[in-house]
Design an enzyme around this catalytic site. Structure first.
Site, mmCIF file in Angstrom:
data_model
loop_
_atom_site.group_PDB
_atom_site.id
_atom_site.type_symbol
_atom_site.label_atom_id
_atom_site.label_comp_id
_atom_site.label_asym_id
_atom_site.label_seq_id
_atom_site.Cartn_x
_atom_site.Cartn_y
_atom_site.Cartn_z
ATOM 1 N N PRO A 87 -2.492 96.989 3.085
ATOM 2 C CA PRO A 87 -2.157 98.397 2.884
ATOM 3 C C PRO A 87 -0.803 98.726 3.492
ATOM 4 O O PRO A 87 -0.422 98.189 4.531
ATOM 5 C CB PRO A 87 -3.285 99.139 3.619
ATOM 6 C CG PRO A 87 -4.399 98.156 3.700
ATOM 7 C CD PRO A 87 -3.754 96.813 3.805
ATOM 8 N N CYS A 88 -0.064 99.596 2.816
ATOM 9 C CA CYS A 88 1.244 100.036 3.301
ATOM 10 C C CYS A 88 1.012 101.088 4.388
ATOM 11 O O CYS A 88 0.385 102.108 4.145
ATOM 12 C CB CYS A 88 2.046 100.625 2.145
ATOM 13 S SG CYS A 88 3.747 101.036 2.531
ATOM 14 N N GLN A 89 1.518 100.853 5.605
ATOM 15 C CA GLN A 89 1.203 101.723 6.735
ATOM 16 C C GLN A 89 2.341 102.649 7.150
ATOM 17 O O GLN A 89 2.194 103.431 8.068
ATOM 18 C CB GLN A 89 0.806 100.865 7.945
ATOM 19 C CG GLN A 89 -0.473 100.076 7.728
ATOM 20 C CD GLN A 89 -0.815 99.246 8.940
ATOM 21 O OE1 GLN A 89 -0.065 98.377 9.347
ATOM 22 N NE2 GLN A 89 -1.957 99.511 9.533
#
Length: 413
Positions: A87-89
């Site tokens: 996931p892009c955080q």
């Protein structure tokens, strides 16, 4: 490991969630040897639907990929493909400090997995914000790391409705191989056109029209499927199922019912009379994003409710779909099962956890039909043979197919 698994192409799924990507690859004949996710409800769902696969419920920081290879009886370089994506955080640093930033840790662990497993292929999927995060620095550092590992990579934004998903779902795919294949994305299978690619041969109606009436009773566990499939898509999603679960919606009354009733197809909260607009919508809608106020203080999403259009692909299914997306003709939100169908999960796929867990799993998933298209494309058009001692390279980078580019993409370095 069972004998029939040894005859199939092999995959490992990281950040597997409920298993949308795994299901697509399984439908294409791959054997998913190992999967991992830290979300307990998602792992319960995965184990329920993929009993033949090992699935660990732990933080990826704690996964010993050398031990994983031992458990699946493989050596580095033998695995056919690694699927899934971190996931892009949200990211702020670049260059030498990039990999020390804790917000980039999931990507760091993904690179570690590639380094140890040395799969012949990988597919990393993410939201389109991946391209613009920190003005493109995140995707640059990711691509650089993959190339340094010897992968030939392509980065492209894809439109799910072009591959048979009844949904306007844009995602970024990074696909790499160590075999020297000059990979190109599969050709679209469906013609889409119009503003935001809203015109498509596969629509919401294909996904949900044949379902029996939804119930208001959450306690109704199973509803029989009594009508015959209406088309090939419906037949595929139904499979051998004779009944469905999770096809209910909450009781709606008061001002919320007035809002939903007032919405016409394609309309959102902003189209309602001001007296029906939710106060959180008005709070955020009247405040400019550029003023620096933290998102959590803005009062929620700016559009709130959205009435879907039956003869178009759905809006993107997210973890808020059963609260925000309104049925095209009925005055109620989508059910969990309708959202699952729009995401192309088959009717016999069982989701575990509470209602919030289930819709989050569905919204986070890669649509199985989309995953299957790419699984078959790699298998049939490229294969798993080739020299694994290649220098990495960039094969292609496509920001958008749209006629215009968003300001965020224009600012990508």
């Amino acid at each position: 490991m069972e004998v029939d698994q040894l005859m199939k192409h092999t995959a490992i799924s990281l950040f597997c969630g409920a298993g949308g990507c795994s299901l697509g690859f399984k439908q294409a004949g791959y054997s998913i040897l190992y999967a991992n996710d830290k979300d307990a409800a998602a792992v319960e769902t995965y184990r329920r639907n993929f009993p033949e696969s090992l699935c660990s419920n732990e933080d990826i920081d704690n996964v010993d990929f050398g031990q994983v290879l031992s458990e699946i009886v493989m050596k580095p370089g033998e695995l056919d493909i690694l699927i899934g994506g971190p996931p892009c955080q949200g990211f702020s640093t670049a260059g030498s400090r990039f990999w020390d930033d804790p917000r980039n840790n999931l990507l760091k662990q993904y690179v570690k997995a590639l380094t140890i497993l040395k799969p012949k292929w990988f597919i990393m999927e993410n939201v389109e914000g991946l391209l613009t995060s920190n003005k493109g620095k995140y995707v640059y550092e990711a691509a650089k790391a993959f190339i340094e590992l010897g992968y030939w990579i392509i980065i492209e934004k894809i439109y799910s409705q072009e591959y048979g998903v009844p949904q306007r779902r844009k995602r970024v795919l990074i696909i790499g191989n160590r075999l020297g294949h000059e990979f190109r994305m599969p050709a679209p299978q469906f013609q889409v056109s119009g503003q935001l690619f809203r015109n498509s041969d596969i629509t919401i109606s294909h996904a949900i029209n044949s379902l029996p009436p939804a119930t208001k009773d959450k306690g109704t566990l199973l509803i029989p499927l009594t009508s015959p499939p209406q088309d090939d898509f419906d037949s595929f999603i139904r499979g051998n199922a004779t009944q469905i679960s999770d096809h209910y919606y909450p009781i709606i009354n008061g001002i919320q019912l007035k809002r939903i009733t007032a919405l016409k197809p394609g309309q959102t909260m902003k189209d309602l009379p001001e007296e029906l607009q939710h106060k959180s919508f008005k709070k955020r809608a009247n405040r400019r994003v550029a003023d620096g106020m933290p998102t959590e203080k803005r009062g929620g999403a700016p559009s709130g409710l959205k009435r879907l259009i039956g003869n178009e692909p759905s809006l993107t299914i997210t973890g808020a779909a059963t609260r925000e997306l309104i049925h095209p003709v009925e005055n109620r939100p989508l059910t969990i099962r309708e959202a699952a169908r729009i995401q192309t999960f088959p009717d016999d796929f069982v989701f575990c956890g509470n209602a919030s867990h289930k819709i989050q799993q569905i919204g986070n998933a890669i649509p199985p039909i989309l995953a299957r298209v790419f699984a078959e494309h790699i298998r049939d058009d490229y294969g798993f043979e080739g020299d694994q001692d290649n220098e990495g390279r960039m094969l292609g980078f496509l920001l958008t197919k749209a006629g215009a580019m968003s300001p965020a993409l224009k600012n990508t370095e």
